[in-house]
Design a protein around this motif. Structure first.
Motif, PDB file in Angstrom:
ATOM      1  N   ASN A 203       0.849  -1.197   0.000  1.00 27.11           N
ATOM      2  CA  ASN A 203       0.000   0.000   0.000  1.00 27.11           C
ATOM      3  C   ASN A 203       0.880   1.241   0.000  1.00 27.11           C
ATOM      4  O   ASN A 203       2.065   1.182   0.339  1.00 27.11           O
ATOM      5  CB  ASN A 203      -0.907   0.023   1.238  1.00 27.11           C
ATOM      6  N   THR A 204       0.282   2.367  -0.343  1.00 31.93           N
ATOM      7  CA  THR A 204       0.970   3.644  -0.183  1.00 31.93           C
ATOM      8  C   THR A 204       1.270   3.838   1.303  1.00 31.93           C
ATOM      9  O   THR A 204       0.435   3.528   2.158  1.00 31.93           O
ATOM     10  CB  THR A 204       0.084   4.791  -0.708  1.00 31.93           C
ATOM     11  N   SER A 205       2.450   4.330   1.607  1.00 34.52           N
ATOM     12  CA  SER A 205       2.868   4.493   2.998  1.00 34.52           C
ATOM     13  C   SER A 205       1.852   5.299   3.795  1.00 34.52           C
ATOM     14  O   SER A 205       1.328   6.307   3.313  1.00 34.52           O
ATOM     15  CB  SER A 205       4.228   5.189   3.049  1.00 34.52           C
ATOM     16  N   SER A 206       1.561   4.826   5.006  1.00 29.09           N
ATOM     17  CA  SER A 206       0.643   5.401   5.995  1.00 29.09           C
ATOM     18  C   SER A 206      -0.798   4.975   5.779  1.00 29.09           C
ATOM     19  O   SER A 206      -1.642   5.187   6.644  1.00 29.09           O
ATOM     20  CB  SER A 206       0.724   6.931   6.065  1.00 29.09           C
ATOM     21  N   ARG A 207      -1.118   4.333   4.644  1.00 32.84           N
ATOM     22  CA  ARG A 207      -2.491   3.912   4.365  1.00 32.84           C
ATOM     23  C   ARG A 207      -2.798   2.571   5.018  1.00 32.84           C
ATOM     24  O   ARG A 207      -1.893   1.819   5.377  1.00 32.84           O
ATOM     25  CB  ARG A 207      -2.691   3.806   2.849  1.00 32.84           C
ATOM     26  N   PRO A 208      -4.101   2.223   5.171  1.00 32.42           N
ATOM     27  CA  PRO A 208      -4.441   0.887   5.684  1.00 32.42           C
ATOM     28  C   PRO A 208      -3.866  -0.201   4.784  1.00 32.42           C
ATOM     29  O   PRO A 208      -3.912  -0.106   3.559  1.00 32.42           O
ATOM     30  CB  PRO A 208      -5.972   0.880   5.654  1.00 32.42           C
TER      31      PRO A 208
ATOM     32  N   PRO B 130     -10.856  11.826   8.728  1.00 33.97           N
ATOM     33  CA  PRO B 130     -10.546  11.810  10.158  1.00 33.97           C
ATOM     34  C   PRO B 130     -11.183  10.609  10.851  1.00 33.97           C
ATOM     35  O   PRO B 130     -12.223  10.097  10.429  1.00 33.97           O
ATOM     36  CB  PRO B 130     -11.138  13.125  10.670  1.00 33.97           C
ATOM     37  N   MET B 131     -10.547  10.186  11.943  1.00 37.54           N
ATOM     38  CA  MET B 131     -11.025   9.010  12.674  1.00 37.54           C
ATOM     39  C   MET B 131     -10.819   9.221  14.159  1.00 37.54           C
ATOM     40  O   MET B 131      -9.817   9.806  14.585  1.00 37.54           O
ATOM     41  CB  MET B 131     -10.285   7.758  12.199  1.00 37.54           C
TER      42      MET B 131
ATOM     43  N   GLU C 296      -9.967  -3.463   5.591  1.00 37.18           N
ATOM     44  CA  GLU C 296     -10.957  -3.397   4.514  1.00 37.18           C
ATOM     45  C   GLU C 296     -12.105  -2.473   4.919  1.00 37.18           C
ATOM     46  O   GLU C 296     -12.602  -1.686   4.096  1.00 37.18           O
ATOM     47  CB  GLU C 296     -11.481  -4.796   4.201  1.00 37.18           C
ATOM     48  N   ASN C 297     -12.531  -2.541   6.180  1.00 42.47           N
ATOM     49  CA  ASN C 297     -13.582  -1.638   6.654  1.00 42.47           C
ATOM     50  C   ASN C 297     -13.164  -0.179   6.529  1.00 42.47           C
ATOM     51  O   ASN C 297     -13.946   0.673   6.078  1.00 42.47           O
ATOM     52  CB  ASN C 297     -13.937  -1.953   8.106  1.00 42.47           C
ATOM     53  N   LEU C 298     -11.943   0.141   6.928  1.00 41.95           N
ATOM     54  CA  LEU C 298     -11.482   1.526   6.857  1.00 41.95           C
ATOM     55  C   LEU C 298     -11.451   2.025   5.417  1.00 41.95           C
ATOM     56  O   LEU C 298     -11.856   3.154   5.124  1.00 41.95           O
ATOM     57  CB  LEU C 298     -10.100   1.656   7.506  1.00 41.95           C
TER      58      LEU C 298
ATOM     59  N   GLU D 109     -14.100   5.065   4.193  1.00 46.43           N
ATOM     60  CA  GLU D 109     -13.559   6.367   3.788  1.00 46.43           C
ATOM     61  C   GLU D 109     -14.144   6.838   2.459  1.00 46.43           C
ATOM     62  O   GLU D 109     -14.106   8.021   2.151  1.00 46.43           O
ATOM     63  CB  GLU D 109     -12.027   6.306   3.696  1.00 46.43           C
ATOM     64  N   LYS D 110     -14.673   5.905   1.681  1.00 49.31           N
ATOM     65  CA  LYS D 110     -15.262   6.253   0.397  1.00 49.31           C
ATOM     66  C   LYS D 110     -16.718   6.708   0.527  1.00 49.31           C
ATOM     67  O   LYS D 110     -17.270   7.329  -0.386  1.00 49.31           O
ATOM     68  CB  LYS D 110     -15.188   5.049  -0.552  1.00 49.31           C
ATOM     69  N   GLN D 111     -17.344   6.393   1.658  1.00 51.15           N
ATOM     70  CA  GLN D 111     -18.768   6.670   1.820  1.00 51.15           C
ATOM     71  C   GLN D 111     -19.074   7.767   2.842  1.00 51.15           C
ATOM     72  O   GLN D 111     -20.155   8.363   2.796  1.00 51.15           O
ATOM     73  CB  GLN D 111     -19.491   5.391   2.253  1.00 51.15           C
ATOM     74  N   TYR D 112     -18.150   8.010   3.761  1.00 50.82           N
ATOM     75  CA  TYR D 112     -18.394   8.945   4.864  1.00 50.82           C
ATOM     76  C   TYR D 112     -17.195   9.878   5.007  1.00 50.82           C
ATOM     77  O   TYR D 112     -16.122   9.634   4.456  1.00 50.82           O
ATOM     78  CB  TYR D 112     -18.639   8.174   6.160  1.00 50.82           C
TER      79      TYR D 112
END
Length: 329
Positions: free
Chosen positions: A142-147, A233-234, A290-292, A296-299
């Motif tokens: 993945n891109t660094s820092s991403r899930p 944000p989380m 996978e949830n994150l 992030e695409k919906q909210y």
């Protein structure tokens, strides 16, 4: 660059193995998360991993092998305790840190005199590594820092056009990265995972320290920088406090935001946006990243809640806290 999508048949595995030996990058599944593979004996290939991920080069990489004999080609010394882990827990979701041989370049170890080694439990991973026929460095793909990605489709989101190929295998069963165990001195867990301290103590017959101070983890992959963060944000709540979660959600909606609750009991939150985090620790881990990526695409704000306190839950909390950038409510 056009990224090839390959399957797990002899022809495609042969293609993937040749790409690795030719200095290219190939993403592949393990039981934990998808890895971004490079020939560990090719310095230029390893350095291209950092470029593809946007990852700092002072963060060590894990070297993956398909057979135990390869460990002795990489490590300069395998202690009796390390041998116990190899014999009893490998293949598996554990990475061991050992003194390195000169064949392992400093660009893999961030200049350290140790190397992190793993033999994945996933048969698909070991099949690919066998076809590669060289030790393979593989941080998460993945891109660094991403899930971290747990499906090949999530790898494609981040790496399409940046790497030579993706081996499109199974979804990852574990869902969080391997336990990293430092065996250069007394056993220390530098990164928690599904292989817990209790499990290791049963095998080793001695105490295993769990390091929580980031300054003490300098020879571990995947612990130095921001990790696992969604693009929105989380916040994280740790006790399943329904009232607190509702109040925080309502405060965000009053500001015009569209939040979602990632929680253990969605039915307790009325008409608010919810998604189940999982009914067991294993389900939470398997689906966390996978949830994150989905939410992030919906909210535009994720509020997660997780109250389990088992030993494995502490490994999951390690990822959740970092996903939320330590924002605990």
């Amino acid at each position: 660059m056009q990224t090839k999508l390959l399957g797990f048949n002899p022809q495609d595995l042969s293609t993937a193995g040749k790409l690795i030996r030719d200095g290219q990058l190939v993403a592949f599944p393990t039981e934990t998360v998808y890895g971004l593979g490079a020939n560990a004996l090719d310095v230029a290939a390893v350095r291209s991993t950092y470029v593809a991920k946007g990852r700092p080069s002072d963060n060590p990489l894990i070297v993956h092998v398909w057979h135990g004999d390869q460990i002795y080609d990489i490590a300069s010394y395998v202690s009796p305790l390390a041998q116990k882990v190899i014999d009893n827990l490998m293949p598996g979701s554990v990475t061991i840190v050992l003194p390195k041989k000169p064949i392992i370049d400093d660009c893999i170890t961030a200049g350290l005199d140790t190397v992190a080694i793993r033999m994945p439990k996933s048969q698909q991973a070991r099949d690919f590594l066998r076809y590669a026929d060289v030790p393979v460095t593989a941080p998460s793909a993945n891109t660094s820092s991403r899930p971290s990605p747990t499906t090949w489709q999530r790898v494609q989101e981040d790496m399409d056009g940046k790497i030579a190929a993706i081996l499109c295998g199974d979804n990852c069963r574990v869902g969080i990265e391997s336990t990293v165990l430092d065996l250069t001195e007394q056993p220390r867990i530098l990164r928690p995972g599904v292989v817990t301290a209790d499990m290791l103590e049963d095998v080793l017959g001695c105490h295993v320290e769990v390091i929580t101070d980031p300054k003490s983890k300098v020879n571990s992959p995947g612990v130095r920088y921001k990790h696992y963060a969604p693009n929105v944000p989380m916040a994280l709540e740790l006790n399943g406090d329904v009232r607190k979660l509702c109040d925080y959600y309502d405060e965000l909606t009053s500001k015009g935001l569209n939040p979602v609750l990632l929680v253990e009991h969605p039915d307790l939150f009325g008409e608010r946006n919810t998604r189940p985090i999982g009914e067991t620790d294993e389900a939470v881990a398997q689906n966390l990243f996978e949830n994150l990526r989905l939410l992030e695409k919906q909210y535009d704000y994720i509020i997660a809640s997780y109250s389990s306190r088992t030993e494995f839950a502490e490994s999951i909390l390690n990822r959740l806290v970092r996903s939320a950038s330590h924002h605990i409510i």
